[in-house]
Design an enzyme around this catalytic site. Structure first.
Site, PDB file in Angstrom:
ATOM      1  N   LYS A   1      -3.034   5.747  -3.892  1.00 43.96           N
ATOM      2  CA  LYS A   1      -4.080   6.725  -3.594  1.00 43.96           C
ATOM      3  C   LYS A   1      -3.879   8.007  -4.388  1.00 43.96           C
ATOM      4  O   LYS A   1      -2.738   8.441  -4.598  1.00 43.96           O
ATOM      5  CB  LYS A   1      -4.092   7.069  -2.106  1.00 43.96           C
TER       6      LYS A   1
ATOM      7  N   HIS B   1      -7.655   9.606  -1.435  1.00 41.90           N
ATOM      8  CA  HIS B   1      -6.939   9.657  -0.162  1.00 41.90           C
ATOM      9  C   HIS B   1      -7.728  10.344   0.951  1.00 41.90           C
ATOM     10  O   HIS B   1      -7.571  10.002   2.120  1.00 41.90           O
ATOM     11  CB  HIS B   1      -5.606  10.378  -0.379  1.00 41.90           C
TER      12      HIS B   1
ATOM     13  N   ASP C   1       0.844  -1.195   0.000  1.00 40.74           N
ATOM     14  CA  ASP C   1       0.000   0.000   0.000  1.00 40.74           C
ATOM     15  C   ASP C   1       0.879   1.244   0.000  1.00 40.74           C
ATOM     16  O   ASP C   1       1.699   1.434   0.892  1.00 40.74           O
ATOM     17  CB  ASP C   1      -0.906   0.018   1.232  1.00 40.74           C
TER      18      ASP C   1
ATOM     19  N   TYR D   1       2.758  10.101  -0.528  1.00 42.89           N
ATOM     20  CA  TYR D   1       3.878   9.585   0.260  1.00 42.89           C
ATOM     21  C   TYR D   1       5.223   9.879  -0.404  1.00 42.89           C
ATOM     22  O   TYR D   1       6.266   9.789   0.258  1.00 42.89           O
ATOM     23  CB  TYR D   1       3.762   8.070   0.459  1.00 42.89           C
TER      24      TYR D   1
END
Length: 294
Positions: free
Chosen positions: A72, A105, A42, A47
């Site tokens: 996401k 997200h 994931d 990120y």
């Protein structure tokens, strides 16, 4: 252990999360996870480590089809056309030609019309075969109801903050009522003691007396007990670590079972207090973060 999503796609219940994993550590963490036996990774555009996740997957001996990749779309890429392009950016960094699960997200209620348009783009990507399943993250019941009223496909997954100190039973019930799988981020309570999240007086769930006592009974760690709690209650969990020993420990949860009283005792630890960001709170500066093309 696999879970079947509401469109028939199967997903490994336990995955490696890479939130706050530095890019330079992410590739090795993904490699370690895949060597250990994980088949679900994931990540997220926000990120900043999708490329390194892809590098870790490619450096393994596994075929692309053997690894379930979840990522996401960030808020700055909401809107129909922008979200279609977000798929291009994600697959380009991961260097894959499809995604197993693509989710929004945040609900971003301050611009929910763009959230709906973004989800409609996910529906198009699903119809085109560019993703195998679609979903959302951090959606509360009222966000889900608004989304469902304006779209055609029920999300397959809702990824939310969920650990013994914050179980969100109302969200879990809403998800279950619509056939949406609840997926836990911060599944072993890391968010309860991360520095910088609004206070240093939070209790570390890893040191909770109830959980440590159950762990001793089974000769397991508190983290393993919490992950087993998620799995036995039908949730997906994505523990984060860059430490190979902890990555392996978190995967070693399939050789024991918690009793009904133990599950109930962990459920009873819920404080009702959120430790991560409030999904109803607008965060204009954070939401404006631009996701690079490459």
């Amino acid at each position: 252990m696999e879970l079947t999503l509401n469109n028939g796609v199967t997903m490994p219940a336990l995955g490696l999360g890479v939130f706050q994993s530095a890019p330079e550590q992410t590739t090795a963490a993904v490699e370690a996870a895949l060597t250990t036996g994980y088949r679900h990774i994931d990540t997220a555009a926000a990120y900043g480590n999708e490329r390194e996740v892809g590098d870790g997957i490619r450096s393994s001996s596994l075929d692309r089809s053997e690894v379930f990749i979840e990522t996401k779309v960030w808020v700055s890429d909401y809107g129909y056309d922008h979200t279609l392009h977000a798929w291009d950016k994600a697959t380009g960094k991961l260097r894959v030609d499809y995604l197993d699960l693509l989710i929004l997200h945040q609900p971003a209620p301050d611009r929910f019309e763009k959230t709906i348009a973004a989800y409609k783009a996910l529906e198009t990507l699903l119809a085109d075969g560019r993703v195998r399943a679609i979903g959302v993250s951090n959606f509360m019941p009222h966000h889900l109801e608004r989304l469902l009223a304006s779209t055609n496909i029920v999300p397959a997954v809702n990824q939310i903050e969920l650990h013994p100190y914050f179980t969100q039973p109302d969200v879990q019930a809403t998800d279950a009522g619509h056939g949406i799988l609840t997926q836990a981020w911060s599944p072993i309570g890391g968010i309860t003691f991360y520095p910088g999240w609004g206070g240093e007086d939070r209790r570390n769930v890893m040191e909770d007396q109830t959980i440590t006592a159950i762990a001793r009974t089974h000769s397991k760690s508190p983290a393993q007990v919490m992950l087993r709690w998620h799995l036995q209650q039908g949730r997906s969990a994505i523990p984060k670590s860059t430490n190979p020993a902890r990555i392996a420990e978190n995967f070693d949860v399939f050789d024991f079972e918690l009793g009904a009283a133990e599950l109930a005792a962990i459920d009873a630890l819920d404080t009702g207090n959120r430790n991560g960001p409030d999904p109803d709170q607008a965060r204009p500066e954070r939401f404006a973060m631009v996701i690079p093309e490459a």
